[in-house]
Design a protein around this motif. Structure first.
Motif, PDB file in Angstrom:
ATOM      1  N   LEU A  22       0.822  -1.206   0.000  1.00 50.55           N
ATOM      2  CA  LEU A  22       0.000   0.000   0.000  1.00 50.55           C
ATOM      3  C   LEU A  22       0.852   1.251   0.000  1.00 50.55           C
ATOM      4  CD1 LEU A  22      -3.023  -0.611   2.378  1.00 50.55           C
ATOM      5  CD2 LEU A  22      -3.094   0.140   0.021  1.00 50.55           C
ATOM      6  N   SER A  23       1.907   1.238   0.811  1.00 46.34           N
ATOM      7  CA  SER A  23       2.713   2.452   0.936  1.00 46.34           C
ATOM      8  C   SER A  23       3.673   2.611  -0.225  1.00 46.34           C
ATOM      9  CB  SER A  23       3.468   2.451   2.251  1.00 46.34           C
ATOM     10  OG  SER A  23       4.482   1.476   2.228  1.00 46.34           O
ATOM     11  N   GLU A  24       4.117   1.506  -0.798  1.00 46.42           N
ATOM     12  CA  GLU A  24       5.139   1.621  -1.840  1.00 46.42           C
ATOM     13  C   GLU A  24       4.576   1.679  -3.248  1.00 46.42           C
ATOM     14  OE1 GLU A  24       8.086  -1.395  -1.308  1.00 46.42           O
ATOM     15  OE2 GLU A  24       8.769  -0.594   0.609  1.00 46.42           O
ATOM     16  N   VAL A  25       3.507   0.951  -3.469  1.00 47.83           N
ATOM     17  CA  VAL A  25       2.982   0.884  -4.835  1.00 47.83           C
ATOM     18  C   VAL A  25       1.629   1.572  -4.961  1.00 47.83           C
ATOM     19  CG1 VAL A  25       2.974  -0.663  -6.790  1.00 47.83           C
ATOM     20  CG2 VAL A  25       3.876  -1.469  -4.632  1.00 47.83           C
ATOM     21  N   GLY A  26       1.038   1.865  -3.820  1.00 48.56           N
ATOM     22  CA  GLY A  26      -0.269   2.504  -3.876  1.00 48.56           C
ATOM     23  C   GLY A  26      -1.372   1.475  -3.986  1.00 48.56           C
TER      24      GLY A  26
ATOM     25  N   GLU B  11      -3.517   0.822  -6.093  1.00 55.44           N
ATOM     26  CA  GLU B  11      -3.723   0.128  -7.364  1.00 55.44           C
ATOM     27  C   GLU B  11      -2.773  -1.052  -7.532  1.00 55.44           C
ATOM     28  OE1 GLU B  11      -3.503   2.983 -10.481  1.00 55.44           O
ATOM     29  OE2 GLU B  11      -4.966   4.278  -9.504  1.00 55.44           O
TER      30      GLU B  11
ATOM     31  N   ARG C 288       1.404   7.982   4.080  1.00 56.79           N
ATOM     32  CA  ARG C 288       1.056   7.860   2.679  1.00 56.79           C
ATOM     33  C   ARG C 288      -0.252   7.108   2.517  1.00 56.79           C
ATOM     34  NH1 ARG C 288       5.480   8.955  -1.000  1.00 56.79           N
ATOM     35  NH2 ARG C 288       7.102   9.295   0.525  1.00 56.79           N
TER      36      ARG C 288
ATOM     37  N   GLN D 172      -3.547   8.670   0.956  1.00 58.58           N
ATOM     38  CA  GLN D 172      -4.054   8.024  -0.256  1.00 58.58           C
ATOM     39  C   GLN D 172      -5.485   7.567  -0.055  1.00 58.58           C
ATOM     40  OE1 GLN D 172      -1.573   4.847  -1.523  1.00 58.58           O
ATOM     41  NE2 GLN D 172      -0.036   6.207  -2.382  1.00 58.58           N
TER      42      GLN D 172
END
Lengths: 189, 189
Positions: free
Chosen positions: A22-26, A28, A99, A103
């Motif tokens: 979640l934090s690194e790639v978001g 999606e 983040r 997000q």
DNA sequence: TCCATCTTTGAGTGTACGCTACATTTCATC
DNA sequence: GATGAAATGTAGCGTACACTCAAAGATGGA
């Protein structure tokens, strides 16, 4: 589900992988395959422990939202400077969680009313806390005025936090310090 | 591409459909089928005019971002109050587009460095504009101090805008007005 | 009217996704 | 070590998606 030690460990590996993704790639980039690969777990195991992908994501997000609140023990005693400092520390030091929080609030909150409601609620709790600190700082303030100032202060902090997350060179702490009355132009660390 | 009249019209129908979908269903609801259905166009026509779905979405968002800045011709003349007002108007009146803008800036910017860079750049341009206005308002300010104040002001506006988008009952304009020096506690519309 | 060029169509392709079925292995308990 | 419940891995299902392509149609300058 997850009664035995291994099951509990697996559950934690999955949550940890989800958090990281979640934090690194978001949001999606959080696919089931990504989670299970990252956690070294088969899809079957995943569904043995979680009802759906969303369930795991939600769990991580719930933790993230709670983590925004600074030291719950200090309610009613901390100063404005303390609260601002805690917020800045959260945004800069725990940036992966921050983040995720942002997000979520922006990415999902703006389209999903249920999420928006959760975010607004936790925001309001924070506003109350800041308003209390304002009143302690300046007892002559009306409650309404204190709330107003708290609202603006939190908005500023959120905006500054956003800048900090988008631009690594941005000195959030320095800017945030200027928001606290009486702290203007001091250069102490 | 799009050399004949019909081609140009189709392009516009597609952009219009994309814009509408973005604001009404959000970025996740913008599928190729949705766009082509809404525009009454075959998928092939779409790809005759755009290289990818992203390209159309980007075009719409680019137009939206340009709309944030009040009267670009007025650079160097508008007051702080003007700038704040334009920002508030964008956030409240064009809220669907503002939503998309924030979602893209935050949702993508936090994970995609290229997008983050674009967002930061356009942010900095806006900071300069606010800093200029600050200097005009108070010529005794150092350039550094003006920039600092501009940075904080924009952060506050962004944060307040976020609150407004998440919570319909939030009165962004009232809060934003308090950010402008000299405007404190006035109640004029 | 002719015709080169531009435009449209929509069935079809490949792919990635969430999730399931189920055979197999590991675990705690007796 | 026998037992049943829990945990695991894998092959694969159905679906939704962005995108392609060849053929048919529309356009407008000559």
């Amino acid at each position: 589900m997850a009664r035995y030690r291994v099951g509990i460990e697996t559950r934690e590996r999955i949550l940890s992988a989800t958090r990281r993704l979640l934090s690194e790639v978001g949001i999606e980039g959080v696919t089931l395959k990504a989670i299970t690969d990252q956690a070294s777990v088969g899809a079957g195991s995943f569904y043995n422990l979680f009802g759906s992908k969303e369930e795991a994501v939600f769990e991580v997000v719930r933790e993230a939202i709670e983590a925004v609140d600074p030291d719950p023990e200090g309610v009613g005693t901390d100063t404005l400077a303390d609260l601002v400092d805690a917020f800045v520390t959260f945004m800069t030091d725990s940036s992966p969680i921050a983040r995720i929080y942002l997000q979520l609030a922006v990415g999902r909150g703006l389209t999903d009313p249920a999420i928006a409601h959760r975010v607004v609620r936790s925001h309001q709790r924070r506003v109350e806390r800041f308003a209390d600190a304002w009143l302690r700082e300046d007892p002559s303030l009306s409650e309404q005025e204190a709330t107003r100032r708290a609202e603006v202060m939190l908005a500023s902090l959120t905006g500054l936090g956003l800048s900090a997350l988008l631009d690594e060179t941005f000195d959030m702490r320095a800017h945030a310090r200027e928001l606290v009355p009486g702290a203007r132009s001091t250069t102490e660390g």
